[in-house]
Design an enzyme around this catalytic site. Structure first.
Site, PDB file in Angstrom:
ATOM      1  N   CYS A  34       0.832  -1.203   0.000  1.00 28.64           N
ATOM      2  CA  CYS A  34       0.000   0.000   0.000  1.00 28.64           C
ATOM      3  C   CYS A  34       0.866   1.252   0.000  1.00 28.64           C
ATOM      4  O   CYS A  34       2.068   1.212   0.280  1.00 28.64           O
ATOM      5  CB  CYS A  34      -0.894   0.055   1.245  1.00 28.64           C
ATOM      6  N   ASP A 446      18.950  38.043 -13.349  1.00 28.52           N
ATOM      7  CA  ASP A 446      17.613  38.288 -13.885  1.00 28.52           C
ATOM      8  C   ASP A 446      16.989  39.512 -13.218  1.00 28.52           C
ATOM      9  O   ASP A 446      17.028  39.671 -11.988  1.00 28.52           O
ATOM     10  CB  ASP A 446      16.734  37.057 -13.632  1.00 28.52           C
TER      11      ASP A 446
END
Length: 498
Positions: A34, A446
């Site tokens: 599971c 940037d």
């Protein structure tokens, strides 16, 4: 993590979905494995065994739980955040390299022997590359069985099985049911997502892409929509749509953010490309990230903490085509987002391959590096120096001198890029962020990052920003998203419907 038994037991006992995909819980008394968040009754710790992959649990003789469907968990966030050999191998396996080229092809791409690859992957994942690829094929088969009306023979072929016998045997072994039994008991929501009837050109599929919460769609889809190249990308009906060139032909995908998943619709020219298309969509949207861990690390810096608390779950928007993104970043050097889109649109119109059948406003594939290396400056309104840079980059990509594949070595690729004339640090870091997926990529120069840094109290000096950003490692690409979001730019918000 699966070796820390106490931590795994705590995660299973609390049904903590954050750990889905990190490890798998096998229950010896039932023979089932599971995900940690399985809603079934929690087994006793002495009956639990933990595995690092679904393939390892399958190799241990366990079958997938029918209730929690562990094969549909988000992938482990490790493979997209690490740069070592095993992580590079896992990214290539997810991209379908073993199905196309075998383990020998995987080893060749990584520059190691087959034996070395087998040993290292098995040591960390508990299963070899072939078993991991087999588990991936089983997941593809389950999706097609439960969400399409395709004949089983077509599904076996599309999922990558060599025969119907292998397909039937694997499905029974992994899911403890025959393909026909799985189709007959598919739940109502799944039946509602059956594939639409295929046309002469396209096979249409609908599926759900899970993710770890939280996920903030604003900058993720906003960035992709704001930078969309006409003919290749668009925002339509609340979804980001784009064309892709996949191993067996062209495709189109539409991705819509929902509260607990991303709804995906795909138009495939060849069903064998479904696993690759799914993997590339997950990669593009950064769906396997662990946002809780990333946000906690960034919020440790009090200057970023306010931004993180206000917008948890930011992802890094990437590209489904790394070569395309690299070219577009070079095109966008020192110009606006709108101008970059215009230049890219001209390339697409003149050199892009037309789709066999348009989908909405999407008409072309972005031109390949092999075609772009033959572009003529007279047809493109850009400086001659930038045209030379684009051609030089395209040539290096076409000839294999620059590796932007999922298995690329990030440090080597950076060095190869910076050696190309006309490509500087901003372009290299932007390519590392959006094409390679390096979570620590950070284009310091940037303008948006500099403006965002100033807004949180970091002086606008490149050396200072670079030095201060060290506190955010190894998640600087995510810090960049928060800094960009301090500006009023269309990349930071979902587009309004037209």
């Amino acid at each position: 993590m699966y070796t820390d038994t106490e931590a795994c037991v705590r995660a299973v006992s609390s049904r903590d979905a954050r750990f889905d995909g990190w490890f798998y819980t096998a229950v010896r008394t039932t023979g089932i494995y599971c995900r940690p968040s399985c809603p079934a009754t929690t087994p006793k710790p002495r009956n639990m065994t933990f595995y690092p992959s679904a393939a390892a649990a399958q190799a241990g003789g366990f079958r997938a739980c029918k209730r929690c469907r562990p094969d549909t968990s988000p992938g482990s966030p490790e493979w997209n955040s690490r740069a070592d050999l095993v992580a590079r191998a896992m990214r290539l396996i997810a991209d379908g390299v073993i199905d196309r080229e075998g383990v020998a092809g995987l080893a060749r791409r990584l520059g190691y022997s087959v034996r070395q690859i087998e040993r290292q992957v098995r040591s960390e994942l508990g299963a070899g590359p072939l078993s991991l690829a087999r588990a991936q094929r089983a997941q593809t088969a389950r999706v097609l069985v439960e969400t399409s009306d395709l004949p089983m023979a077509d599904i076996a072929f599309a999922a990558g099985f060599g025969s119907i016998r292998a397909f039937n045997g694997t499905v029974r072994e992994v899911f403890a049911a025959t393909p026909r039994e799985m189709r007959s008991r598919a739940s109502a929501p799944e039946r509602g997502e059956r594939a639409e009837a295929s046309t002469g050109t396209w096979h249409q599929m609908r599926l759900r892409l899970p993710f770890r919460r939280p996920l903030l769609p604003d900058n993720l889809f906003g960035h992709l929509a704001a930078t969309a190249v006409p003919g290749v990308e668009e925002w339509r009906d609340g979804a980001y749509r784009r064309t892709m060139l996949l191993p067996h032909g062209p495709a189109v995908v539409a991705l819509r953010p929902e509260p607990d998943h991303v709804a995906a619709q795909m138009w495939l020219s060849d069903l064998r490309d479904l696993p690759v298309a799914t993997s590339r969509c997950r990669w593009m949207l950064d769906l396997d990230a662990d946002p809780v861990a990333i946000d906690a690390a960034l919020a440790a810096d009090r200057r970023l903490a306010r931004l993180v608390r206000a917008a948890p779950g930011r992802r890094v928007p990437r590209s489904a085509d790394a070569d395309e993104m690299a070219v577009r970043i070079v095109l966008g050097q020192q110009i606006s987002t709108k101008a970059a889109r215009t230049h890219a649109g001209r390339l697409v119109k003149r050199y892009g391959q037309r789709l066999p059948e348009p989908v909405g406003g999407l008409t072309h594939l972005f031109p390949t590096a092999a075609r772009l290396r033959r572009t003529s400056a007279e047809h493109l309104a850009m400086p001659a120096s930038r045209h030379r840079t684009v051609v030089g980059l395209a040539t290096a990509l076409a000839e294999g001198q620059i590796d932007l594949t999922p298995g690329a070595d990030w440090a080597s690729t950076r060095a190869d890029l910076i050696a190309l004339p006309g490509i500087g640090p901003w372009s290299v870091e932007s390519i590392a962020m959006r094409a390679l997926g390096d979570p620590d990529a950070f284009p310091t120069s940037d303008l948006g990052i500099r403006a965002g840094a100033a807004r949180i109290g970091i002086p606008d000096h490149l050396a200072t920003i670079q030095s201060e950003s060290a506190r955010w490692r190894p998640w600087r690409a995510y810090a960049a998203q928060h800094l960009w979001a301090t500006t009023d730019h269309e990349i930071n918000r979902l587009p309004k419907e037209q």
